[in-house]
Each structure stands twice: as structure tokens, then as C-alpha cells.
Design a protein around this motif. Structure first.
Motif, mmCIF file in Angstrom:
data_model
loop_
_atom_site.group_PDB
_atom_site.id
_atom_site.type_symbol
_atom_site.label_atom_id
_atom_site.label_comp_id
_atom_site.label_asym_id
_atom_site.label_seq_id
_atom_site.Cartn_x
_atom_site.Cartn_y
_atom_site.Cartn_z
ATOM 1 N N SER A 140 0.822 -1.205 0.000
ATOM 2 C CA SER A 140 0.000 0.000 0.000
ATOM 3 C C SER A 140 0.859 1.259 0.000
ATOM 4 C CB SER A 140 -0.948 0.004 1.203
ATOM 5 O OG SER A 140 -0.240 0.030 2.424
ATOM 6 N N HIS A 141 1.977 1.229 0.710
ATOM 7 C CA HIS A 141 2.855 2.400 0.738
ATOM 8 C C HIS A 141 3.622 2.566 -0.558
ATOM 9 C CE1 HIS A 141 1.912 2.195 4.969
ATOM 10 N NE2 HIS A 141 2.483 3.353 5.160
ATOM 11 N N SER A 147 -8.807 0.589 -3.628
ATOM 12 C CA SER A 147 -9.120 1.138 -2.311
ATOM 13 C C SER A 147 -8.536 2.535 -2.106
ATOM 14 C CB SER A 147 -8.586 0.211 -1.205
ATOM 15 O OG SER A 147 -9.139 -1.082 -1.297
ATOM 16 N N LEU A 148 -7.625 2.958 -2.978
ATOM 17 C CA LEU A 148 -6.945 4.234 -2.783
ATOM 18 C C LEU A 148 -7.904 5.407 -2.774
ATOM 19 C CD1 LEU A 148 -3.775 3.760 -5.023
ATOM 20 C CD2 LEU A 148 -3.901 3.675 -2.527
ATOM 21 N N LYS A 149 -8.969 5.341 -3.556
ATOM 22 C CA LYS A 149 -9.937 6.436 -3.615
ATOM 23 C C LYS A 149 -10.517 6.725 -2.236
ATOM 24 C CE LYS A 149 -13.642 8.936 -4.591
ATOM 25 N NZ LYS A 149 -13.584 10.390 -4.776
ATOM 26 N N LEU A 190 -3.480 4.177 4.428
ATOM 27 C CA LEU A 190 -4.436 3.373 5.179
ATOM 28 C C LEU A 190 -5.055 2.235 4.374
ATOM 29 C CD1 LEU A 190 -6.332 6.266 7.031
ATOM 30 C CD2 LEU A 190 -4.539 4.786 7.951
ATOM 31 N N ALA A 191 -4.712 2.115 3.088
ATOM 32 C CA ALA A 191 -5.367 1.106 2.250
ATOM 33 C C ALA A 191 -5.171 -0.304 2.794
ATOM 34 C CB ALA A 191 -4.843 1.204 0.814
ATOM 35 N N GLY A 192 -3.983 -0.603 3.308
ATOM 36 C CA GLY A 192 -3.730 -1.938 3.845
ATOM 37 C C GLY A 192 -4.581 -2.270 5.047
ATOM 38 N N ALA A 193 -5.028 -1.233 5.776
ATOM 39 C CA ALA A 193 -5.822 -1.464 6.989
ATOM 40 C C ALA A 193 -7.163 -2.095 6.670
ATOM 41 C CB ALA A 193 -6.022 -0.154 7.750
ATOM 42 N N LEU A 194 -7.771 -1.738 5.525
ATOM 43 C CA LEU A 194 -9.072 -2.294 5.175
ATOM 44 C C LEU A 194 -8.971 -3.773 4.847
ATOM 45 C CD1 LEU A 194 -12.065 -1.628 4.726
ATOM 46 C CD2 LEU A 194 -11.533 -1.205 2.317
#
Length: 261
Positions: free
Chosen positions: A41-42, A180-182, A188-192
Motif C-alpha cells: 500500500s505504501h 481502495s486508494l480512492k 491506510l489502504a492496507g488497513a481495510l
């Protein structure tokens, strides 16, 4: 200010993305990919920054660096031990630092945490199609992925190419982060993917219930976060609210859900 149509589009697309994230996250947790999810995600952030500098579509920039990250993690996954974990940690820190340096300051917050700009019908259709494709491909590969996950030897004897299955899953994983980036941004995308999966694992009595609880938590978190953010105009992004909603559900599940053995 969002119109009712744009909010409906955003909620609809976000729910479909959440279903995909819940399923992908569940398998990622079983594959012990918690740290890898943050790395991937990063890695989207430098791509977003480069795209913004050259006035290109940020999604194209994120997709390019995510592809590189996917291949990198796939190569590292073939090895084990502290050395691999150390390299993943270095990639995690370096990608975040590089992205912060490259991304224009005025765009950095949106790149990190997502944005609340109104979603158009075209954006809704694109995000929905991507989420449905991810969900469909994962469900079609569910049995092979489960077999490769729990028994490499048995998978090989039954004709399953474990390396190929792992690469296919990592590509689905990266694609899920991309869509998920939107809503969540690169930070925070990895958190979902990981928090709902952790909740599902805590509540589940078996594999099927694990997947269902993970998906349900993901959808509930996204819907709650977006609705709350839409009613709080001072919030620039919905990403942190979505993650906090997911974390709250996890805490409640940890405190009150019966433990299965």
C-alpha cells in the motif's frame, strides 16, 4: 458538498470494494502478509507522487509502483527468516519517505488518506467493475489458494503450481489496494484488508464463516465511515474514519465475541 447521487455512487462502489477487500484480506492474514500489505500500500505513494508531478493520472502511477512492489514481495516470499523481514521493513520505510518527498505538498494529504471528492457515474462503474472482477477471480481460485496455503506438498502433487498461485494472489492483493486508494489513500489502504480479516478470524468457527465475518466487517466499516464523514464537513477525507470504524468493530469482537477452538 456532495449530491445525493454522488453519495449513492460512492457508497455502492465502496461496498463492492469492501467485499473484495474482506475476501482478499482473509487469505492475506492466513498467509501472514500483514507487513507485506503495508509495504504494497505504501509503494503506491511514490507512483502517485510521480504522476502528480508530471500531471498524469495518479491511478496509473500507483498501478506501476504497485506492480513493481508485487513482483518484489513475490520474490521475497520464496525466502524465509529475519533477512526477508528486514528487507520488507526497509522497503516499507523507504517507499513512504520517497512518496512524501515526491508528492506535491498540496496533494499529499489526499494521497495519504484518500479524498471525499464526489464520485461520478463513470467512476462508480469503473470501481464497481474492478471490485467485482477481483471478487470473482478470487472465488474461482479459492480452492487452489486454500490448498497451496495449508499444504504445499499436497498442492504440488495434485498439479497446483504454488508459485503461480502465490503470484496470482499477490496481483489480486495489489489490485485491491489500487481500487481502495480512492477511499483510504496510500497510508491506510492496507488497513481495510487486515483489520476486518483479524475480526473475522476472531469470530469465526471455520473457513467459510471466517470469510463471511471478514467481508461483513469490511462492508460495515466502509459504510459507517463514509456516512459519518459525509455528515462532518470539516473532515477532509473519510479514510481515517473508515479505519477507526473497523478498529472499533475489532475491539468489540475481541471483548464480547465467543472464542472458538
Amino acid at each position: 458538498m456532495k449530491t445525493s447521487a454522488s453519495l449513492v455512487y460512492e457508497l455502492g462502489a465502496a461496498m463492492l470494494v469492501a467485499v473484495a477487500a474482506g475476501l482478499v484480506g482473509a487469505f492475506a492474514l492466513l498467509k501472514r502478509m500483514s507487513l507485506a500489505s503495508d509495504v504494497l500500500s505504501h509503494l503506491a505513494l511514490p507512483g502517485i507522487g510521480i504522476a502528480l508531478v508530471f500531471r498524469l493520472n495518479p491511478i496509473l502511477g500507483a498501478a506501476s509502483t504497485l506492480l513493481v512492489g508485487t513482483l518484489l514481495v513475490w520474490g521475497l516470499e520464496k525466502k524465509t527468516g529475519i533477512a526477508t523481514e528486514a528487507v520488507i521493513g526497509v522497503v516499507f520505510a523507504a517507499s513512504l519517505a520517497l512518496g512524501a518527498l515526491i508528492t506535491p505538498v498540496e496533494e499529499l494529504e489526499q494521497a495519504l488518506f484518500g479524498q471525499l471528492q464526489p464520485m461520478t457515474l463513470t467512476g462508480f462503474m469503473a470501481a464497481s467493475a474492478a471490485a467485482i472482477a477481483i471478487t470473482t477471480m478470487l472465488l474461482r481460485r479459492k480452492d487452489r489458494l486454500t490448498l497451496a496455503l495449508f499444504s504445499h506438498g499436497l498442492a504440488s502433487t495434485t498439479g497446483v503450481n504454488v508459485n503461480r498461485v502465490n503470484l496470482e494472489f499477490l496481483l489480486l492483493f495489489s489490485f485491491t489496494i489500487l481500487v481502495s486508494l480512492k477511499f483510504l489513500g496510500a497510508l491506510l489502504a492496507g488497513a481495510l484488508l487486515m483489520i476486518p480479516a483479524a475480526t473475522g478470524q476472531r469470530m469465526a468457527a471455520g473457513m467459510n464463516s471466517f470469510l463471511k465475518y471478514s467481508v461483513a466487517t469490511s462492508v460495515a466499516s466502509v459504510v459507517a465511515g463514509l456516512l459519518l464523514a459525509s455528515r462532518l464537513p470539516h473532515l477532509p477525507t473519510a479514510g481515517p474514519v473508515i479505519v477507526l470504524a473497523a478498529a472499533a468493530i475489532f475491539i468489540l469482537a475481541s471483548l464480547f465475541a465467543p472464542r472458538h477452538t
